[in-house]
Write a protein that holds these residues in place. Structure first.
Motif, PDB file in Angstrom:
ATOM      1  N   VAL A 124     -85.378  47.243  43.511  1.00 56.26           N
ATOM      2  CA  VAL A 124     -84.670  46.372  44.454  1.00 56.26           C
ATOM      3  C   VAL A 124     -83.194  46.741  44.538  1.00 56.26           C
ATOM      4  N   ASN A 125     -82.611  47.123  43.399  1.00 58.45           N
ATOM      5  CA  ASN A 125     -81.183  47.462  43.368  1.00 58.45           C
ATOM      6  C   ASN A 125     -80.918  48.944  43.628  1.00 58.45           C
ATOM      7  N   HIS A 126     -81.971  49.684  43.979  1.00 57.43           N
ATOM      8  CA  HIS A 126     -81.851  51.117  44.278  1.00 57.43           C
ATOM      9  C   HIS A 126     -81.143  51.862  43.138  1.00 57.43           C
ATOM     10  N   SER A 127     -81.551  51.530  41.926  1.00 54.10           N
ATOM     11  CA  SER A 127     -80.942  52.117  40.736  1.00 54.10           C
ATOM     12  C   SER A 127     -81.631  53.422  40.361  1.00 54.10           C
ATOM     13  N   ASP A 128     -80.848  54.344  39.825  1.00 51.45           N
ATOM     14  CA  ASP A 128     -81.409  55.610  39.344  1.00 51.45           C
ATOM     15  C   ASP A 128     -82.310  55.404  38.128  1.00 51.45           C
ATOM     16  N   GLU A 129     -82.271  54.211  37.525  1.00 51.24           N
ATOM     17  CA  GLU A 129     -83.113  53.923  36.363  1.00 51.24           C
ATOM     18  C   GLU A 129     -84.580  53.732  36.746  1.00 51.24           C
ATOM     19  N   TYR A 130     -84.844  53.610  38.035  1.00 47.41           N
ATOM     20  CA  TYR A 130     -86.204  53.309  38.494  1.00 47.41           C
ATOM     21  C   TYR A 130     -87.226  54.315  37.962  1.00 47.41           C
ATOM     22  N   ALA A 131     -86.933  55.597  38.096  1.00 52.75           N
ATOM     23  CA  ALA A 131     -87.895  56.627  37.684  1.00 52.75           C
ATOM     24  C   ALA A 131     -88.179  56.560  36.188  1.00 52.75           C
ATOM     25  N   ALA A 132     -87.135  56.291  35.399  1.00 48.98           N
ATOM     26  CA  ALA A 132     -87.304  56.262  33.946  1.00 48.98           C
ATOM     27  C   ALA A 132     -88.186  55.094  33.514  1.00 48.98           C
ATOM     28  N   TYR A 133     -87.983  53.925  34.123  1.00 47.46           N
ATOM     29  CA  TYR A 133     -88.811  52.774  33.741  1.00 47.46           C
ATOM     30  C   TYR A 133     -90.234  52.915  34.267  1.00 47.46           C
ATOM     31  N   THR A 134     -90.391  53.542  35.416  1.00 53.53           N
ATOM     32  CA  THR A 134     -91.736  53.803  35.921  1.00 53.53           C
ATOM     33  C   THR A 134     -92.485  54.743  34.973  1.00 53.53           C
ATOM     34  N   ALA A 135     -91.787  55.775  34.497  1.00 43.62           N
ATOM     35  CA  ALA A 135     -92.405  56.713  33.557  1.00 43.62           C
ATOM     36  C   ALA A 135     -92.742  56.041  32.229  1.00 43.62           C
ATOM     37  N   LEU A 136     -91.968  55.023  31.866  1.00 42.58           N
ATOM     38  CA  LEU A 136     -92.200  54.335  30.598  1.00 42.58           C
ATOM     39  C   LEU A 136     -93.548  53.614  30.589  1.00 42.58           C
ATOM     40  N   LEU A 137     -94.044  53.264  31.761  1.00 48.26           N
ATOM     41  CA  LEU A 137     -95.375  52.657  31.832  1.00 48.26           C
ATOM     42  C   LEU A 137     -96.439  53.610  31.283  1.00 48.26           C
TER      43      LEU A 137
END
Length: 372
Positions: free
Chosen positions: A68-81
């Motif tokens: 939602v916040n268009h953060s660069d952290e998105y990919a890292a948390y998605t990979a953490l799944l």
């Protein structure tokens, strides 16, 4: 004996369909034993399974916030799944063997993909994508995963299906909340989804440990295991909430930071009460220490390095003494949390998710130290 166990597990499942948690078992009036009776292999199974299921909810929430916040952290948390799913697969492999574990893993990974697709669809206003993802979750994942678990564990299919259906709805709720900027509802629904996740874990662990006592010696339903599980779940949630709050503070999302801080305080009250019931002490001094920690974390997140010794020395010493846990355990967790905040401040998007998980994992020895 098997009939009694089966009836008990069905009771756990049916209780799990109610989104309101039931009362905690009464604490024993007998003196606390020298050995922690919750540290059995049956206790390990229930604790680790609940932590994995709960963590998946927290990661999905963090991935949603990043999207939602268009953060660069998105990919890292998605990979953490994926890392979370690997841990679940490992537990299932020991319980049911390679073939069944692989099937469960594939279904779980499909669920993760559908949750990601749903969040992306919501954020990008792609109604077709979000509707397709939710349809897949409710009409494909839930029946398939429920059937796999029922066949493998011998748990009744209908209650398992109800639990999984409810979990999908709870997850959907917090994703929708955050997209709609309903921050208070987001954190309330996130807590509800996190709590819901352990209900399946509890029932599954009890059934598996009862069926395979040679693999999992010990009583997974004992009060000591209950306390261990609750302590670990509360502390994991607290860890992830703390870094959600500091992330919001650093990004200037003040309204969200305030709501997250309020939820953080609420969770600190709950875990303090659990610790106090174990030690026979008052919870208020522990609550005060959590409050001091929260304040110092926000000060550190704002860039004031003078808060660090307040955390690594004063908080560590006083909290460890009050909670009757090792200072080394508390210090490890504090340092791990500070590393996450350093990542957040430096916008180190590639490292923050793994460090966040390390911080949440580092608090488990504290949870395992609490005796019921």
């Amino acid at each position: 004996m098997k009939v009694a166990v089966a009836l008990g597990v069905v009771g756990l499942l049916l209780a799990g369909c109610d989104p309101t948690p039931g009362p905690a078992p009464l604490a024993s009036a007998s003196p606390t034993p020298a050995a922690n009776l919750g540290l059995t292999q049956a206790g390990d199974l229930r604790t680790h399974l609940d932590l994995i299921l709960g963590e998946q909810v927290m990661i999905a929430a963090k991935e949603t916030v990043a999207a939602v916040n268009h953060s660069d952290e998105y990919a890292a948390y998605t990979a953490l799944l994926t890392a979370n799913a690997a841990d679940l697969t490992q537990l299932m492999r020991r319980a049911f063997g390679n073939t069944t574990a692989t099937k469960i893993s594939e279904a779980w990974s499909t669920q993760n993909s559908d949750l990601i697709d749903y969040a992306i669809g919501v954020v990008t206003h792609d109604d077709a994508r979000s509707k397709s993802a939710m349809t897949n979750l409710t009409t494909k994942f839930v029946p398939q995963f429920s059937q796999l678990l029922s066949d493998a564990s011998h748990l009744p299919l209908d209650p398992v299906t109800q639990l999984e259906s409810q979990q999908v709805l709870e997850d959907k709720a917090f994703i929708d909340d955050y997209f709609a900027n309903k921050v208070s509802a987001f954190y309330a629904d996130l807590h509800r989804a996190y709590t819901q996740s352990s209900r399946l874990g509890d029932a599954l662990a009890v059934e598996v440990a009862s069926r395979f006592p040679d693999k999992y010696p010990g009583d997974p339903s004992s009060h000591a295991v209950y306390v261990r599980v609750q302590a670990n779940l509360m502390l994991q949630e607290h860890s992830y909430l703390a870094t959600m709050a500091t992330s919001a503070a650093i990004a200037g999302r003040t309204a969200e930071k305030n709501v997250a801080q309020s939820m953080l305080s609420d969770r600190a009250d709950a875990v303090s009460a659990l610790f106090a019931s174990s030690t026979g002490a008052l919870s208020a001094p522990l609550v005060a220490q959590w409050t001091n920690e929260h304040s110092a974390l926000f000060t550190y997140a704002a860039g004031d390095a003078r808060a660090k010794p307040d955390l690594t020395q004063k908080f560590v010493n006083e909290f460890a003494s009050l909670a009757h846990v090792s200072k080394a355990y508390v210090l490890d967790h504090v340092n791990a949390t500070l590393k996450v905040i350093d990542d957040q401040r430096a916008k180190n998007a590639t490292a923050v998710a793994n460090d966040d998980r390390s911080a949440a994992t580092s608090i488990q020895p504290i949870g395992d130290s609490i005796q019921g």
